[in-house]
Design a protein around this motif. Structure first.
Motif, PDB file in Angstrom:
ATOM      1  N   THR A  86     -26.601 -39.127  -2.770  1.00 13.37           N
ATOM      2  CA  THR A  86     -27.673 -38.282  -3.299  1.00 13.37           C
ATOM      3  C   THR A  86     -27.156 -37.425  -4.449  1.00 13.37           C
ATOM      4  OG1 THR A  86     -28.749 -38.223  -1.140  1.00 13.37           O
ATOM      5  CG2 THR A  86     -29.395 -36.528  -2.718  1.00 13.37           C
ATOM      6  N   ASN A  87     -25.996 -36.819  -4.274  1.00 13.85           N
ATOM      7  CA  ASN A  87     -25.441 -35.977  -5.336  1.00 13.85           C
ATOM      8  C   ASN A  87     -25.117 -36.787  -6.587  1.00 13.85           C
ATOM      9  OD1 ASN A  87     -25.654 -33.531  -3.992  1.00 13.85           O
ATOM     10  ND2 ASN A  87     -23.647 -33.730  -3.040  1.00 13.85           N
ATOM     11  N   GLU A  88     -24.647 -38.016  -6.419  1.00  9.86           N
ATOM     12  CA  GLU A  88     -24.356 -38.865  -7.578  1.00  9.86           C
ATOM     13  C   GLU A  88     -25.644 -39.246  -8.305  1.00  9.86           C
ATOM     14  OE1 GLU A  88     -22.666 -41.197 -10.531  1.00  9.86           O
ATOM     15  OE2 GLU A  88     -21.853 -39.570  -9.326  1.00  9.86           O
ATOM     16  N   ALA A  89     -26.689 -39.567  -7.560  1.00 11.04           N
ATOM     17  CA  ALA A  89     -27.974 -39.893  -8.200  1.00 11.04           C
ATOM     18  C   ALA A  89     -28.525 -38.681  -8.950  1.00 11.04           C
ATOM     19  CB  ALA A  89     -28.974 -40.388  -7.158  1.00 11.04           C
ATOM     20  N   LEU A  90     -28.400 -37.501  -8.370  1.00 12.31           N
ATOM     21  CA  LEU A  90     -28.848 -36.280  -9.052  1.00 12.31           C
ATOM     22  C   LEU A  90     -28.034 -36.036 -10.323  1.00 12.31           C
ATOM     23  CD1 LEU A  90     -29.437 -33.921  -6.003  1.00 12.31           C
ATOM     24  CD2 LEU A  90     -31.173 -34.704  -7.623  1.00 12.31           C
ATOM     25  N   ARG A  91     -26.731 -36.319 -10.267  1.00 13.50           N
ATOM     26  CA  ARG A  91     -25.884 -36.164 -11.447  1.00 13.50           C
ATOM     27  C   ARG A  91     -26.363 -37.106 -12.552  1.00 13.50           C
ATOM     28  NH1 ARG A  91     -22.642 -38.507 -14.246  1.00 13.50           N
ATOM     29  NH2 ARG A  91     -22.418 -40.325 -12.922  1.00 13.50           N
ATOM     30  N   GLN A  92     -26.778 -38.315 -12.176  1.00 13.47           N
ATOM     31  CA  GLN A  92     -27.286 -39.268 -13.157  1.00 13.47           C
ATOM     32  C   GLN A  92     -28.562 -38.748 -13.817  1.00 13.47           C
ATOM     33  OE1 GLN A  92     -27.763 -43.155 -11.362  1.00 13.47           O
ATOM     34  NE2 GLN A  92     -25.649 -43.205 -10.655  1.00 13.47           N
ATOM     35  N   VAL A  93     -29.436 -38.129 -13.039  1.00 12.90           N
ATOM     36  CA  VAL A  93     -30.670 -37.554 -13.597  1.00 12.90           C
ATOM     37  C   VAL A  93     -30.306 -36.467 -14.615  1.00 12.90           C
ATOM     38  CG1 VAL A  93     -32.757 -36.228 -13.100  1.00 12.90           C
ATOM     39  CG2 VAL A  93     -32.066 -38.061 -11.554  1.00 12.90           C
ATOM     40  N   GLU A  94     -29.383 -35.577 -14.231  1.00 16.49           N
ATOM     41  CA  GLU A  94     -28.969 -34.492 -15.131  1.00 16.49           C
ATOM     42  C   GLU A  94     -28.335 -35.041 -16.407  1.00 16.49           C
ATOM     43  OE1 GLU A  94     -29.593 -31.268 -14.923  1.00 16.49           O
ATOM     44  OE2 GLU A  94     -30.659 -31.586 -13.042  1.00 16.49           O
ATOM     45  N   GLU A  95     -27.517 -36.083 -16.265  1.00 15.72           N
ATOM     46  CA  GLU A  95     -26.871 -36.685 -17.428  1.00 15.72           C
ATOM     47  C   GLU A  95     -27.902 -37.297 -18.371  1.00 15.72           C
ATOM     48  OE1 GLU A  95     -24.265 -40.542 -17.577  1.00 15.72           O
ATOM     49  OE2 GLU A  95     -23.007 -38.867 -16.901  1.00 15.72           O
ATOM     50  N   ALA A  96     -28.906 -37.973 -17.815  1.00 15.71           N
ATOM     51  CA  ALA A  96     -29.964 -38.567 -18.641  1.00 15.71           C
ATOM     52  C   ALA A  96     -30.758 -37.487 -19.359  1.00 15.71           C
ATOM     53  CB  ALA A  96     -30.885 -39.432 -17.776  1.00 15.71           C
ATOM     54  N   ALA A  97     -31.041 -36.386 -18.669  1.00 18.92           N
ATOM     55  CA  ALA A  97     -31.787 -35.284 -19.286  1.00 18.92           C
ATOM     56  C   ALA A  97     -30.973 -34.649 -20.413  1.00 18.92           C
ATOM     57  CB  ALA A  97     -32.153 -34.237 -18.231  1.00 18.92           C
ATOM     58  N   ALA A  98     -29.678 -34.448 -20.173  1.00 17.74           N
ATOM     59  CA  ALA A  98     -28.822 -33.847 -21.198  1.00 17.74           C
ATOM     60  C   ALA A  98     -28.694 -34.770 -22.408  1.00 17.74           C
ATOM     61  CB  ALA A  98     -27.440 -33.535 -20.618  1.00 17.74           C
ATOM     62  N   SER A  99     -28.601 -36.074 -22.153  1.00 15.92           N
ATOM     63  CA  SER A  99     -28.503 -37.042 -23.246  1.00 15.92           C
ATOM     64  C   SER A  99     -29.775 -37.041 -24.089  1.00 15.92           C
ATOM     65  CB  SER A  99     -28.248 -38.431 -22.670  1.00 15.92           C
ATOM     66  OG  SER A  99     -28.251 -39.396 -23.698  1.00 15.92           O
TER      67      SER A  99
END
Length: 116
Positions: A86-99
């Motif tokens: 779950t934490n890794e998937a959330l990190r992916q969401v944050e990374e996509a938003a930052a990108s």
């Protein structure tokens, strides 16, 4: 006698341009946010034994467990794997938003490089 109000040196035109740019950026941000919310991000833990899928709205939409990871005598390991995925998937969401934000601002820090 100095003129009252306004900005010396033609600043109102520059302010109009800044406002137009800010409105355009706001629209692009809203479009990017909507596109992000429609995406899904999946992450795995335990060598793929646990998969968690999160929406761009940061909502868990799916949890997939392999049979071998479901051990009634080791619930704690399963819980840890779910948390990790779950934490890794959330990190992916944050990374996509930052990108997406970085592309929108052209890599500038803050609004138009003013440091806001």
């Amino acid at each position: 006698m100095a003129k009252r109000g306004g900005f010396p040196g033609g600043m109102p035109g520059n302010m109009n341009n800044l406002m137009k740019q800010a409105q355009k950026m706001q629209k692009q941000m809203e479009e990017n946010q909507k596109a992000l919310e429609e995406k899904e991000f999946t992450a795995a833990a335990g060598g793929g034994a646990v998969e968690v899928t999160i929406s761009g709205k940061k909502e868990v939409v799916k949890v997939k467990l392999s049979e071998e990871v479901v051990d009634p005598d080791d619930i704690e390991m399963l819980e840890d794997l779910i948390v990790a995925a779950t934490n890794e998937a959330l990190r992916q969401v944050e990374e996509a938003a930052a990108s997406a934000m970085s592309k929108l601002t052209g890599g500038l820090g803050g609004l138009g490089g003013f440091g806001f």
